[in-house]
Design a protein around this motif. Sequence first.
Motif, PDB file in Angstrom:
ATOM      1  N   THR A 136       0.877  -1.236   0.008  1.00 19.33           N
ATOM      2  CA  THR A 136      -0.079  -0.014   0.174  1.00 19.33           C
ATOM      3  C   THR A 136       0.883   1.465   0.142  1.00 19.33           C
ATOM      4  OG1 THR A 136      -1.833  -1.093   1.108  1.00 19.33           O
ATOM      5  CG2 THR A 136      -1.594   1.326   1.404  1.00 19.33           C
ATOM      6  N   GLY A 137       0.548   2.239  -0.630  1.00 20.82           N
ATOM      7  CA  GLY A 137       1.091   3.545  -0.753  1.00 20.82           C
ATOM      8  C   GLY A 137       0.305   4.584  -0.039  1.00 20.82           C
TER       9      GLY A 137
ATOM     10  N   SER B 226       3.876  -4.697   2.509  1.00 21.64           N
ATOM     11  CA  SER B 226       4.631  -3.510   2.950  1.00 21.64           C
ATOM     12  C   SER B 226       3.818  -2.310   2.738  1.00 21.64           C
ATOM     13  CB  SER B 226       5.778  -3.379   2.079  1.00 21.64           C
ATOM     14  OG  SER B 226       6.202  -4.580   1.493  1.00 21.64           O
ATOM     15  N   LEU B 227       4.224  -1.327   3.492  1.00 25.18           N
ATOM     16  CA  LEU B 227       3.507   0.103   3.462  1.00 25.18           C
ATOM     17  C   LEU B 227       4.512   0.979   3.183  1.00 25.18           C
ATOM     18  CD1 LEU B 227       1.255   2.091   4.050  1.00 25.18           C
ATOM     19  CD2 LEU B 227       1.814   2.075   6.245  1.00 25.18           C
ATOM     20  N   LEU B 228       4.344   1.745   1.984  1.00 24.55           N
ATOM     21  CA  LEU B 228       5.217   2.953   1.666  1.00 24.55           C
ATOM     22  C   LEU B 228       4.648   4.350   1.975  1.00 24.55           C
ATOM     23  CD1 LEU B 228       5.918   0.326  -0.315  1.00 24.55           C
ATOM     24  CD2 LEU B 228       7.391   1.992  -1.444  1.00 24.55           C
ATOM     25  N   ALA B 229       5.230   5.228   2.644  1.00 26.31           N
ATOM     26  CA  ALA B 229       4.509   6.575   2.891  1.00 26.31           C
ATOM     27  C   ALA B 229       5.461   7.575   2.399  1.00 26.31           C
ATOM     28  CB  ALA B 229       4.464   6.714   4.244  1.00 26.31           C
TER      29      ALA B 229
ATOM     30  N   ASP C 197       5.662  -4.753   6.493  1.00 26.24           N
ATOM     31  CA  ASP C 197       7.195  -3.813   6.444  1.00 26.24           C
ATOM     32  C   ASP C 197       6.784  -2.384   6.185  1.00 26.24           C
ATOM     33  OD1 ASP C 197       9.898  -3.649   6.094  1.00 26.24           O
ATOM     34  OD2 ASP C 197       9.946  -4.377   4.118  1.00 26.24           O
ATOM     35  N   LEU C 198       7.445  -1.439   7.037  1.00 23.26           N
ATOM     36  CA  LEU C 198       7.319   0.018   6.531  1.00 23.26           C
ATOM     37  C   LEU C 198       8.347   0.601   6.097  1.00 23.26           C
ATOM     38  CD1 LEU C 198       5.573   2.573   7.148  1.00 23.26           C
ATOM     39  CD2 LEU C 198       6.661   2.638   9.287  1.00 23.26           C
TER      40      LEU C 198
END
Length: 337
Positions: free
Chosen positions: A137-138, A268-271, A295-296
């Motif tokens: 997810t972004g 995973s999460l990308l911010a 996973d961040l």
Amino acid sequence: MNKSIMPVLGIETSCDETSVAIASGEMSILSNVVVSSQRFHKKYAGIVPEIACRHHVENINVVLDKALRQAKVDLSDIKAVSVTQGPGLIGALLVGISMAKAISYCLGIPIIPVNHLHGHLYAALLSAGRVPRFPATGLIVSGGHTSLVEMKDIDNLRLMGQTRDDACGEAFDKAARVLGLGYPGGPSIERLAAKGRPEKIGFTRSYLEEGSMDFSFSGIKTAVLNLVRGADAKSIPAADICREFQDTVFDVIIEKTRRCCLKNRSKSLLAGGGVSANNELRRRLKVLCDREGIDLLVPVRDMSLDNAAMIAGLGSYRYNRKKFGRLDFAAMADMPF
Ligand code: KG4
Ligand code: ZN
């Protein structure tokens, strides 16, 4: 220069930062020069497009030269040029795009138009120095956008939710203006919020309809305004208002991000985006990811804000896969995902 490297030049001019970077690969940046016109906008409490554009025109050549020098790369060694196509201020975008097109045409090298928001997510990956596990997810939280996307892989994104009115960074900026804290609002609200007492005010959290991954931040902005103009305003410390404002915005962002991760079965999460520089948001994202086993990946602070490294990195990724654009592409102020 080592002849085995394939340098890709990245250009970013979507808002008030003029930035040029050089990537030597998908994960490695040789230089990233950023010049901001932010201080010239301060007295207007927001970005003035004409001022931003004028500074881009004045700065772009200097920034380009500096990026090449720092990278120890000659312009003639560049193999491709990537540039922010949108979204952003149309006049500001045109400065970077004109430069990119001129370089592409004169050197006879490919041009790679990049979505600025996609760049913000790529910044998370660049900072972490690793490719995330997919699906991911972004989360983009910036001055102009608040969006959640499904990432099937690095270059395959699908919009899941976005703001229906103000962006969350915009809400920080507007709340700060009401509180007399200046522009940009995010950093000063974060500083004051750290001293504020929690749960002293009780703003409404706007989650919209059940299951929605959209956002709405115009209500919280009005709530701050009404509070500050209200009869007992003087008895409420600004720090408490900042604390409650920030908690309200982040409660919603964390809950929507959680929903999106679960729906996408994200590994995973990308911010990314300016608001992802906020330490309290980073802390809360970490708590969420630890709890859900995700996973961040978040950018280092400088890469949360607008920069060309993220554009050059994504450009390099596409260059390696021969995903080029055409020289006649247009700037897109409202570029969708
Ligand atoms: O991504 P960005 O540099 O530019 C856009 O593409 O919009 O984001 C700028 C936004 C501004 O609204 C600013 O107030 C916000 O990011 N921001 C922050 C923080 N630092 C910058 N918001 C909350 N906390 C921060 N520490
Ligand atoms: Zn941005």
